[in-house]
Design a protein around this motif. Structure first.
Motif, PDB file in Angstrom:
ATOM      1  N   GLU A  19       0.844  -1.190   0.000  1.00  0.00           N
ATOM      2  CA  GLU A  19       0.000   0.000   0.000  1.00  0.00           C
ATOM      3  C   GLU A  19       0.880   1.240   0.000  1.00  0.00           C
ATOM      4  O   GLU A  19       1.843   1.323   0.761  1.00  0.00           O
ATOM      5  CB  GLU A  19      -0.902   0.000   1.238  1.00  0.00           C
TER       6      GLU A  19
ATOM      7  N   VAL B  61      -2.798   5.752 -11.204  1.00  0.00           N
ATOM      8  CA  VAL B  61      -3.496   4.644 -10.541  1.00  0.00           C
ATOM      9  C   VAL B  61      -4.122   3.716 -11.572  1.00  0.00           C
ATOM     10  O   VAL B  61      -4.073   2.479 -11.433  1.00  0.00           O
ATOM     11  CB  VAL B  61      -4.556   5.179  -9.561  1.00  0.00           C
ATOM     12  N   THR B  62      -4.695   4.285 -12.616  1.00  0.00           N
ATOM     13  CA  THR B  62      -5.303   3.470 -13.674  1.00  0.00           C
ATOM     14  C   THR B  62      -4.265   2.567 -14.323  1.00  0.00           C
ATOM     15  O   THR B  62      -4.512   1.374 -14.559  1.00  0.00           O
ATOM     16  CB  THR B  62      -5.953   4.381 -14.729  1.00  0.00           C
TER      17      THR B  62
ATOM     18  N   ARG C 192      -3.225  -0.306 -11.929  1.00  0.00           N
ATOM     19  CA  ARG C 192      -4.204  -1.384 -11.834  1.00  0.00           C
ATOM     20  C   ARG C 192      -3.989  -2.416 -12.932  1.00  0.00           C
ATOM     21  O   ARG C 192      -4.198  -3.616 -12.727  1.00  0.00           O
ATOM     22  CB  ARG C 192      -5.613  -0.819 -11.927  1.00  0.00           C
TER      23      ARG C 192
ATOM     24  N   PRO D 122      -1.147  -4.855 -10.267  1.00  0.00           N
ATOM     25  CA  PRO D 122      -2.407  -4.942  -9.511  1.00  0.00           C
ATOM     26  C   PRO D 122      -2.220  -5.204  -8.023  1.00  0.00           C
ATOM     27  O   PRO D 122      -3.143  -4.998  -7.235  1.00  0.00           O
ATOM     28  CB  PRO D 122      -3.151  -6.094 -10.193  1.00  0.00           C
TER      29      PRO D 122
ATOM     30  N   GLU E 165      -1.697  -1.154  -3.962  1.00  0.00           N
ATOM     31  CA  GLU E 165      -2.896  -0.374  -3.672  1.00  0.00           C
ATOM     32  C   GLU E 165      -2.481   1.057  -3.337  1.00  0.00           C
ATOM     33  O   GLU E 165      -1.638   1.280  -2.473  1.00  0.00           O
ATOM     34  CB  GLU E 165      -3.656  -0.970  -2.488  1.00  0.00           C
TER      35      GLU E 165
END
Length: 301
Positions: A95, A113-114, A117, A121, A124
């Motif tokens: 994280e 962030v996109t 992901r 992945p 976080e």
């Protein structure tokens, strides 16, 4: 050998940053008496006076400054140890808490962030919107792992607590009412708008940036109206109440507003990221930093 107590050294370090025992206690969720007691114990353990009375306050002695100069290297090494242990245990997972000013969130943080992901992945990202100066306070307090701010509001590049990473030179465009005589003029310069009423905040970073840009162009802006939020500023421009400098990252299209790129005297604001010194080696933090760099490069292309 002196008894070096890391917890007490952190309290002394926070006192240097916050200035008073009361502010230190608030930052560390302690009582002022507990702060004073811990620092008295540290002074006894090290065998030197760390604080001097100064009116109703206290100030650090030369011995305290010497202690903190060496302690910074210890804190940096501990950040490196935490980073390496995290990388060993979790690899690319983990994280990362990001503090960022308002316009950086949609322009840089969300694209990063996109991308993460899709490509990483296991990482976080938790985002916390914060004013430029507040982002560094959160970083110093350990409440975020990475701060996005403006270089003008950032601590000095030689501040031993942080590593700064330049991200983007964000151009400042001028917002004009659609019917303004200069709305479609060729080669528009900031100096051409010296006689206009300007719209910007009464204080704070954006006020300083607007005043600084105009003064660099040879004039002092007349503040016709004061507003801090971009929707309010652009609404007043659309109504013909004045003109405004708008960072390209913050620009939102409005039918009655013409955004013009400036030429000879085009100002920019510099966006930087920062982490606590040593923490940039954590795999997850390094991955998020790289995603932010990529988002900034794509935006600047």
């Amino acid at each position: 050998m002196a008894d070096w107590d890391l917890r007490k050294l952190q309290i002394l370090r926070t006192l240097r940053e916050r200035g008073t025992v009361t502010a230190t206690a608030e930052a560390l969720h302690m009582t002022p008496s507990a702060v004073s007691q811990q620092l008295t114990n540290l002074s006894r353990q090290l065998g030197v006076e760390l604080l001097q009375a100064h009116g109703r306050r206290v100030r650090l002695t030369d011995a305290a400054r010497l202690v903190l100069r060496h302690a910074e290297a210890v804190f940096e090494q501990l950040e490196r140890a935490d980073a390496e242990l995290s990388a060993y245990v979790r690899g690319e997972a983990g994280e990362v808490r990001v503090g960022a000013f308002a316009t950086a969130v949609p322009a840089l943080v969300v694209p990063a962030v996109t991308a993460l992901r899709a490509g990483s992945p296991g990482i976080e990202v938790r985002v916390r919107e914060a004013e430029a100066q507040e982002a560094y306070e959160l970083l110093a307090a350990g409440e975020v792992d990475l701060a996005l701010s403006l270089a003008a509001q950032a601590p000095s590049a030689v501040d031993p607590r942080f590593t700064r990473v330049p991200l983007l030179a964000d151009p400042l465009d001028v917002a004009l009412p659609g019917g303004h005589p200069l709305a479609r003029a060729e080669g528009l310069r900031l100096a051409d708008l010296a006689a206009e009423p300007w719209i910007f905040g009464g204080s704070g970073p954006w006020s300083d940036i607007t005043r600084g840009a105009c003064e660099a162009a040879g004039f002092r802006p007349h503040q016709g109206h004061a507003a801090a939020g971009w929707p309010a500023i652009l609404a007043m421009v659309e109504a013909g109440m004045g003109v405004a400098l708008v960072p390209r990252m913050a620009a939102v299209p409005r039918d009655g507003v013409i955004m013009r790129e400036l030429h000879a005297d085009r100002p920019v604001r510099h966006v930087v990221a920062a982490v606590r010194r040593g923490a940039e080696q954590a795999a997850a933090v390094a991955t998020v930093l790289e995603a932010l760099r990529t988002a900034a490069d794509e935006r600047g292309a």
